[in-house]
Design a protein around this motif. Sequence first.
Motif, mmCIF file in Angstrom:
data_model
loop_
_atom_site.group_PDB
_atom_site.id
_atom_site.type_symbol
_atom_site.label_atom_id
_atom_site.label_comp_id
_atom_site.label_asym_id
_atom_site.label_seq_id
_atom_site.Cartn_x
_atom_site.Cartn_y
_atom_site.Cartn_z
ATOM 1 N N TRP A 135 0.853 -1.194 0.000
ATOM 2 C CA TRP A 135 0.000 0.000 0.000
ATOM 3 C C TRP A 135 0.885 1.239 0.000
ATOM 4 O O TRP A 135 0.668 2.179 -0.766
ATOM 5 C CB TRP A 135 -0.892 0.045 1.224
ATOM 6 N N ALA A 136 1.862 1.223 0.910
ATOM 7 C CA ALA A 136 2.746 2.384 1.062
ATOM 8 C C ALA A 136 3.513 2.660 -0.223
ATOM 9 O O ALA A 136 3.702 3.818 -0.611
ATOM 10 C CB ALA A 136 3.724 2.142 2.220
ATOM 11 N N MET A 137 3.949 1.598 -0.903
ATOM 12 C CA MET A 137 4.686 1.779 -2.148
ATOM 13 C C MET A 137 3.802 2.373 -3.242
ATOM 14 O O MET A 137 4.241 3.229 -4.023
ATOM 15 C CB MET A 137 5.266 0.443 -2.617
ATOM 16 N N LEU A 138 2.544 1.962 -3.282
ATOM 17 C CA LEU A 138 1.601 2.521 -4.252
ATOM 18 C C LEU A 138 1.377 4.011 -3.997
ATOM 19 O O LEU A 138 1.358 4.818 -4.928
ATOM 20 C CB LEU A 138 0.260 1.789 -4.184
ATOM 21 N N VAL A 139 1.201 4.361 -2.730
ATOM 22 C CA VAL A 139 1.015 5.767 -2.353
ATOM 23 C C VAL A 139 2.246 6.575 -2.744
ATOM 24 O O VAL A 139 2.147 7.680 -3.287
ATOM 25 C CB VAL A 139 0.745 5.905 -0.837
ATOM 26 N N TYR A 140 3.426 6.010 -2.486
ATOM 27 C CA TYR A 140 4.680 6.685 -2.831
ATOM 28 C C TYR A 140 4.783 6.890 -4.333
ATOM 29 O O TYR A 140 5.142 7.974 -4.809
ATOM 30 C CB TYR A 140 5.859 5.865 -2.321
ATOM 31 N N ARG A 141 4.449 5.859 -5.107
ATOM 32 C CA ARG A 141 4.512 5.958 -6.566
ATOM 33 C C ARG A 141 3.553 7.027 -7.082
ATOM 34 O O ARG A 141 3.887 7.798 -7.985
ATOM 35 C CB ARG A 141 4.171 4.610 -7.205
ATOM 36 N N GLU A 142 2.363 7.077 -6.503
ATOM 37 C CA GLU A 142 1.368 8.055 -6.951
ATOM 38 C C GLU A 142 1.789 9.482 -6.615
ATOM 39 O O GLU A 142 1.421 10.422 -7.315
ATOM 40 C CB GLU A 142 -0.001 7.746 -6.336
ATOM 41 N N GLN A 143 2.541 9.639 -5.545
ATOM 42 C CA GLN A 143 3.019 10.981 -5.188
ATOM 43 C C GLN A 143 4.177 11.409 -6.093
ATOM 44 O O GLN A 143 4.332 12.598 -6.386
ATOM 45 C CB GLN A 143 3.460 11.005 -3.726
ATOM 46 N N GLN A 144 4.979 10.446 -6.526
ATOM 47 C CA GLN A 144 6.114 10.764 -7.380
ATOM 48 C C GLN A 144 5.697 10.950 -8.847
ATOM 49 O O GLN A 144 6.145 11.879 -9.522
ATOM 50 C CB GLN A 144 7.171 9.647 -7.289
ATOM 51 N N LEU A 145 4.846 10.047 -9.319
ATOM 52 C CA LEU A 145 4.368 10.097 -10.706
ATOM 53 C C LEU A 145 2.847 9.966 -10.690
ATOM 54 O O LEU A 145 2.295 8.896 -10.981
ATOM 55 C CB LEU A 145 4.992 8.962 -11.522
ATOM 56 N N PRO A 146 2.152 11.029 -10.310
ATOM 57 C CA PRO A 146 0.696 10.952 -10.143
ATOM 58 C C PRO A 146 -0.055 10.634 -11.429
ATOM 59 O O PRO A 146 0.257 11.174 -12.489
ATOM 60 C CB PRO A 146 0.324 12.338 -9.621
ATOM 61 N N SER A 147 -1.012 9.740 -11.316
ATOM 62 C CA SER A 147 -1.897 9.416 -12.426
ATOM 63 C C SER A 147 -3.233 10.116 -12.176
ATOM 64 O O SER A 147 -3.388 10.875 -11.211
ATOM 65 C CB SER A 147 -2.106 7.898 -12.502
#
Length: 240
Positions: A135-147
């Motif tokens: 979950w945390a990795m998904l949140v991190y990815r979305e903050q770095q490269l938001p879709s």
Amino acid sequence: MDEKTSTPSKIIKNKLQSKTDATRLTLIRAGISVFSRKGYDGASNRLLAKKAGVNLALISYHFGGKRGLYFAVIRHVSHKLGVRFAPALKKIESEFSQLEQIETVEKQRDACLNMIKVLLSANLDLLLNRQTASWAMLVYREQQLPSKAFSLLYNESLASILSALEKPIAFVIQRKVSDPEVKLLALSLLAQVQLVRSARHMLLQHMGWETLSEPEVMQLKNYLSTQVDTLLSLRHHLPR
């Protein structure tokens, strides 16, 4: 049609619905695992289906394709985060609403500082939990490269956490909740916690730690507590 005739049909319908729900959940769980490791672009339908152990065509059947599955994954994670943080958020809301019952302003400030620390600690625990690491990795990815799914993630989980931080912060530094200073402080404190996920290996290397076991986690929590006291005390004494 009498009740006896309709009952078998209803049972079959319920079984089919249960099977459909189970397949959707299996795909969502597979999506959490694959998207968190590979990102959206790196996750192929074939890889997602293989991880879920289902036919490739079921991704389109249930979600209309990879994009639909990704949105379902973000919605699922947002809901789970909301559920996970609900007790802490409810506790802070309750304590903050009763703040005036505390006899002195100094004790009220201490209570607010504790609310902030409790919420940051809960966030740290979630980031360090192996079951919620994806979950945390998904949140991190979305903050770095938001879709386009980022708004969903923000509105359904992140915004409520930041809002819960802003109320006690505003009280401590004697500003309005809408003040940009308050909002930036909430973001700054939350970002320090997220360092555990976004810069985990640098943290371990720099600190000389092999892993984040209980002593290291306690040291992190003590550091965060000190940071809250120091940062907000400084802001409290700054001129408006």
